[in-house]
Write an enzyme that holds these catalytic residues in place. Structure first.
Site, PDB file in Angstrom:
ATOM      1  N   CYS A 135      57.216  25.657   2.331  1.00  0.00           N
ATOM      2  CA  CYS A 135      58.408  25.539   3.169  1.00  0.00           C
ATOM      3  C   CYS A 135      59.629  25.035   2.403  1.00  0.00           C
ATOM      4  O   CYS A 135      60.743  25.122   2.895  1.00  0.00           O
ATOM      5  CB  CYS A 135      58.132  24.596   4.334  1.00  0.00           C
ATOM      6  SG  CYS A 135      57.817  22.880   3.844  1.00  0.00           S
TER       7      CYS A 135
ATOM      8  N   GLU B 295      53.027  29.698   9.424  1.00  0.00           N
ATOM      9  CA  GLU B 295      53.772  28.514   9.880  1.00  0.00           C
ATOM     10  C   GLU B 295      54.767  28.122   8.812  1.00  0.00           C
ATOM     11  O   GLU B 295      54.486  28.244   7.617  1.00  0.00           O
ATOM     12  CB  GLU B 295      52.790  27.365  10.143  1.00  0.00           C
ATOM     13  CG  GLU B 295      53.422  26.056  10.565  1.00  0.00           C
ATOM     14  CD  GLU B 295      53.705  25.101   9.396  1.00  0.00           C
ATOM     15  OE1 GLU B 295      54.258  24.009   9.639  1.00  0.00           O
ATOM     16  OE2 GLU B 295      53.367  25.460   8.249  1.00  0.00           O
TER      17      GLU B 295
END
Length: 348
Positions: A76, A119
């Site tokens: 991320c 995710e």
């Protein structure tokens, strides 16, 4: 039997959520994680697969066994508001973190699983004015998938943590998924006081007066500039900010706990321990913020554990999404095929 592969596995948070949903009717047949210390924690808590692969970019897709669902919490940092947000151009220590998404595509294009689950941070949605997220969705569509996505917050699923993340669920086009719905909030009542240790914690978690003063000066400097950076002391009747692995991750989630009466330093610190009861949360408390069970083993040094837990996912959110995915798969398995028999006669 539903089979998973666990890419960018971390400490197995996504796997825990899916396995809790699919129970004994599931098996993780492949796992990949580049961080050696995360691998150690993963192996402590899972017996399969026997070996954990490393750098996904070096893994040949033909060496991965067939699977039904791809689990992938891809890095991320490339899209995080807390980072430089370089996206697909991001490279750190020789690892092209932003482009690792395309390794998911490479593997899934080969194996054509029923579901691809991803995710990432909320910032992915807005990165480069939405163009990055469009590339991701369009790429999944190009290899034959119907894409669903939504930002969900951990605080709505039984843990006291304000953690917004984007979740992507892609069903193979031959699977009817128009009825798929992301889960609605199920429990918004959890508070920090619910997850703190029942007994006084070691003095090592309490900040020294010297360090606390440094944090105060740091915050004051940023306040003068109009910035909101700096340490935060959380109300035990409130919720935490998102726990993260770097920067001010621990210092933005300090609490006041006056139960420890022996404030003799047990580690090398500058000055004395503060008398206000200000401490950082323990790794076990962070694990509870992520919805990990009490039996989940946390045996490495705190430095590693904070990083691993900050990088992990909130298990109850994953489980709630997995339940919705399971419904779609079960509905497809139960779909009836109707055959119409038409009798004809031919005249010679």
């Amino acid at each position: 039997m539903v089979t998973f592969i666990d890419l960018f596995a971390g400490i197995g948070g996504i796997r825990l959520g899916f396995e809790a949903c699919f129970d004994e009717n599931s098996q993780t047949v492949f796992a990949s994680e580049i961080d050696i210390n995360a691998q150690k924690t993963y192996k402590m808590n899972f017996s399969t697969p026997l070996e954990i692969s490393g750098d996904i970019s070096l893994i040949n897709e033909n060496d991965i066994p067939p699977f039904d669902i791809c689990l992938a919490g891809f890095p991320c940092q490339a899209f995080s508001f807390a980072g430089n947000r370089k996206g697909f151009a991001d490279c750190y220590k020789g690892v092209a973190r932003g482009t690792l998404f395309f390794d998911i595509i490479r593997i899934c294009e080969k194996h054509k699983p029923k579901v691809i689950f991803c995710e990432n941070v909320k910032g992915l949605v807005a990165h480069d004015k939405g163009r990055t997220f469009d590339v991701i969705k369009n790429t999944l569509k190009e290899i034959g998938y119907t894409v669903h996505s939504k930002v969900l917050n951990s605080k709505d699923f039984g843990v006291p943590q304000n953690r917004e993340r984007i979740y992507i669920v892609a069903f193979r086009n031959d699977i009817e998924s128009t009825n798929f719905k992301f889960p609605k909030p199920i429990d918004t009542t959890a508070k920090i006081k619910d997850i703190i240790e029942k007994q006084p914690v070691s003095a090592k978690y309490y900040l020294s007066e010297t360090y606390l003063e440094t944090l105060r000066k740091h915050k004051a400097r940023h306040e003068k500039k109009g910035n909101g950076f700096g340490y935060e002391i959380r109300d035990l009747n409130g919720i935490s900010a998102a726990i993260v692995c770097g920067g001010m991750g621990r210092e933005r989630n300090l609490i006041i706990d006056n139960r420890q009466t022996d404030l003799t330093p047990v580690t090398h610190i500058k000055g004395e321990i503060n008398k206000e009861g200000i401490r950082k949360m323990t790794p076990r408390e962070w694990a509870r913020l992520q919805g990990l069970s009490e039996t989940y083993k946390l045996q490495l040094a705190d430095t590693h554990l904070y990083k691993q837990l900050g990088n992990s996912v909130t298990v109850p959110v994953i489980k709630a999404i997995a339940k919705q995915i399971k419904k779609v798969l079960e509905n497809n398995n139960n779909r009836k095929v109707t055959f119409v028999y038409v009798e004809t006669s031919w005249n010679s």
